[in-house]
Design an enzyme around this catalytic site. Sequence first.
Site, PDB file in Angstrom:
ATOM      1  CG  HIS A  17      -1.574  -0.719   1.085  1.00  0.00           C
ATOM      2  ND1 HIS A  17      -3.060  -0.763   0.287  1.00  0.00           N
ATOM      3  CD2 HIS A  17      -1.928  -2.288   1.439  1.00  0.00           C
ATOM      4  CE1 HIS A  17      -4.180  -2.094   1.199  1.00  0.00           C
ATOM      5  NE2 HIS A  17      -3.605  -3.092   1.712  1.00  0.00           N
ATOM      6  CG  ASP A  47       0.683   8.594   0.681  1.00  0.00           C
ATOM      7  OD1 ASP A  47       0.471   8.216   0.790  1.00  0.00           O
ATOM      8  OD2 ASP A  47       0.246  10.389   1.466  1.00  0.00           O
TER       9      ASP A  47
END
Length: 500
Positions: free
Chosen positions: A170, A381
């Site tokens: 992720h 991110d």
Amino acid sequence: MENTGPSTKQGATFLVVANRLPVDRIVREDGKVDWQTAPGGLVTALEPVMKQRGGAWVGWHGAPDEEVEAFEHDGYTVEPVPLSAEEVEEYYEGFSNATLWPLYHDAVAFPEFHREWFDAYERVNQRFAERAAEVAADGASVWVQDYQLQLVPRMLRELRPDLNIGFFLHIPFPPMELFQQLPWRRQIIEGLLGSDLVGFQMPGGASNFLRLVRRRTEHKVDRDRAIVKRNGDHECVARAYPISIDSKSFSDLAQAEETKAEAQELLEELGHPSMIVLGVDRLDYTKGLRQRVRAMGELFEEGKLDPNEVVFLQIATPSRERVEEYRRLRDDIDLLVGRINSQIGGVGRPPIVYRHQSFPRATLAAMYQLADIMLVTPLRDGMNLVAKEYLACHSGPDGALVLSEFAGAARELRQAYMVNPYDLDGMKEAIMHAATDPQREKRRRFRALKKQVAENDISKWADRFLSDLDDHGKGPARGKTSADETPSMHFVDGEQTSQG
């Protein structure tokens, strides 16, 4: 998505294996202990998948030095894995979040390398693999999640070679130039290669991984098909699967009467400003909070934003507060916000309304509804689902998303106002661009962004990954690959790819 049904005496035919379980323990007024669905991005992403497919979720329940029996929740089985307090400190706070997390986020903070931390990481990963092996039915599909469990695929394959094993990361996967700092780089690579399918947020992450395998192992890499061939007939496929949200669920929540009423209460509390600028983040050094607060503070100080008309609402959800780097960040933000508000605020509402606390999903949806400008400006991110949540929840045609080019979401949400979060002047310009753009242009951008999120939701993400896992796992369709199924993720020797 095929419904594989709940677990049976023969085991679960579908498993999710993650560091945390999707539930939090609560004690009701009558003293009864119960479990409710936990907040958080991973649970938000996988909850619809579990409800539809059934099976089992293997993970830690959140309290150290405690054994909890398996139980049923929302149509699937919860299988708790125990951790000691020492393991929480060394495996989770140590190796996972003080070694891997900063290293995988472009070393925004300095990663620490301690042998005892890796020993704990290895030991806990083995425990997760053993529990999954006990729970899984013959030929089951097992979906291992995220950076805390990168050794599990190989360990699980050694225990249960009959399983279809998928892994999804992720967070970003770093370029080779950073990853090879890790003393245990070979163990991590081999751990991931135990999977039939390794998924990354961005094509750059898959390219980084394949390049590492080619340079640091003897395994053969078929770059055209993004496949690693190892151990005879075992193949591991590396691909990009940009994660999304349950966009309809968020949209429906934002349109609920209770949410609209809460939005009006919040608007009243903020003093009915003419513009609300919103940030919603975990309190994490990768999120660019220092830079964002400074940029907004300078816009207020320079008079480009009127503190009597504009409010900057920043939500910072508490995170990993036992880790020193996070405590330092919390103190820095407190001081920075206090200084700005004392210098430019009047006797009424401060220009920066800062809340270091968690909020229910419905309250966040109300905030998204109100926000004229959403600031999502991480230094790095993997994806950032807050950007997508805002687009799903904000119903007005004049919303605006200011988005870091270093967030994975930037590759999909191209109509956002892009920023380099390290460039404070550039960030200020982007915020003012979003604030002053002609209505027609702003609406054009926002329509395109909402459409992208609505058409590419969480079910498509899960369907695509699990369908590919079925194709490349142990089933009869193993190895099936067509040109249109394989995304473009080739890499050139010597190129430093860091989009993951």
